[in-house]
Design a protein around this motif. Sequence first.
Motif, PDB file in Angstrom:
ATOM      1  N   THR A  12       0.947  -1.438  -0.149  1.00 13.93           N
ATOM      2  CA  THR A  12       0.077   0.271   0.203  1.00 13.93           C
ATOM      3  C   THR A  12       1.352   1.433   0.151  1.00 13.93           C
ATOM      4  N   ILE A  21      -5.399   6.818   0.472  1.00 11.88           N
ATOM      5  CA  ILE A  21      -4.864   5.531   0.473  1.00 11.88           C
ATOM      6  C   ILE A  21      -3.816   4.746   1.802  1.00 11.88           C
ATOM      7  N   GLN A  89      -3.436  -3.200  -1.135  1.00 12.47           N
ATOM      8  CA  GLN A  89      -4.614  -2.464  -1.301  1.00 12.47           C
ATOM      9  C   GLN A  89      -4.722  -1.628  -2.799  1.00 12.47           C
ATOM     10  N   GLU A  91      -5.076   0.301  -5.770  1.00 18.59           N
ATOM     11  CA  GLU A  91      -5.982   1.789  -6.568  1.00 18.59           C
ATOM     12  C   GLU A  91      -5.649   2.290  -7.607  1.00 18.59           C
ATOM     13  N   SER A 117      -7.803  -5.954  -1.869  1.00 23.06           N
ATOM     14  CA  SER A 117      -8.886  -4.266  -1.628  1.00 23.06           C
ATOM     15  C   SER A 117      -9.224  -4.119  -2.745  1.00 23.06           C
ATOM     16  N   HIS A 119     -10.012  -0.532  -3.971  1.00 25.55           N
ATOM     17  CA  HIS A 119     -10.588   0.703  -3.045  1.00 25.55           C
ATOM     18  C   HIS A 119     -12.145   1.877  -4.027  1.00 25.55           C
ATOM     19  N   SER A 120     -11.312   1.190  -5.779  1.00 18.76           N
ATOM     20  CA  SER A 120     -12.795   1.703  -6.596  1.00 18.76           C
ATOM     21  C   SER A 120     -12.868   0.527  -7.619  1.00 18.76           C
ATOM     22  N   HIS A 170     -15.984  -0.025   4.719  1.00 16.83           N
ATOM     23  CA  HIS A 170     -14.920   0.897   5.197  1.00 16.83           C
ATOM     24  C   HIS A 170     -15.085   0.748   6.332  1.00 16.83           C
ATOM     25  N   GLY A 199     -16.267   8.366   0.052  1.00 16.69           N
ATOM     26  CA  GLY A 199     -15.654   8.367  -1.319  1.00 16.69           C
ATOM     27  C   GLY A 199     -15.583   9.466  -2.141  1.00 16.69           C
TER      28      GLY A 199
END
Length: 203
Positions: A12, A21, A89, A91, A117, A119-120, A170, A199
Amino acid sequence: MDKSKIEIAFLTTYPPRECGIATFAKALVRTFDNLYVENASKVIAVSDEIGNYPYSDKVVFEIDQFDKQSYVRAADHVNRSSIEVISLQHEYGIFGGKDGDYILAFLENVNKPVVTSFHSVLREHREHRYKLTQRIIDLSESVVVMTQNAKKILLDTFDVNPNKIKIVPHGVPNVRFDEKSNVKKGLGLNSKVILSTFGLINR
């Protein structure tokens, strides 16, 4: 509750890099250490300015965001370590390459299980990003999303077993709730209406 003895590393962005993030990851790592894992969790940090961030000793490897070979070296580091599972993580914008596709250099070379995971979670994709996302899903042991709707989008859009997708909301930091009027005054916004959202805002 008994803590797991599993050794986990989070791939991440991470503070002091200023990134949403990174902020999320720091809270996530702290929660895992406090509640879930017996061994202190580790971080593989993605850096846009390699060597310029004074990371804590949590960070065991620093990936140069813009160097594809750095992702391969990170995978080699994990393979030679006692790390048992990676929490990625994801993105698109935090990894190098087109749509962040340098992350595949890590995923295709690491031999430990990866839990990704997202995130988007997007409904529409250009061909390259679609193929990239499908490949990330294929290379992940499990996929985490934060809403039921995000799971539905993945199922509607990609070739993925529903059992592979887990929903973990989240969450928010545990902060003190002061009187709204006092907070607004402190921020110089006492005459303003404040709107917030979970978000990013888009059409």
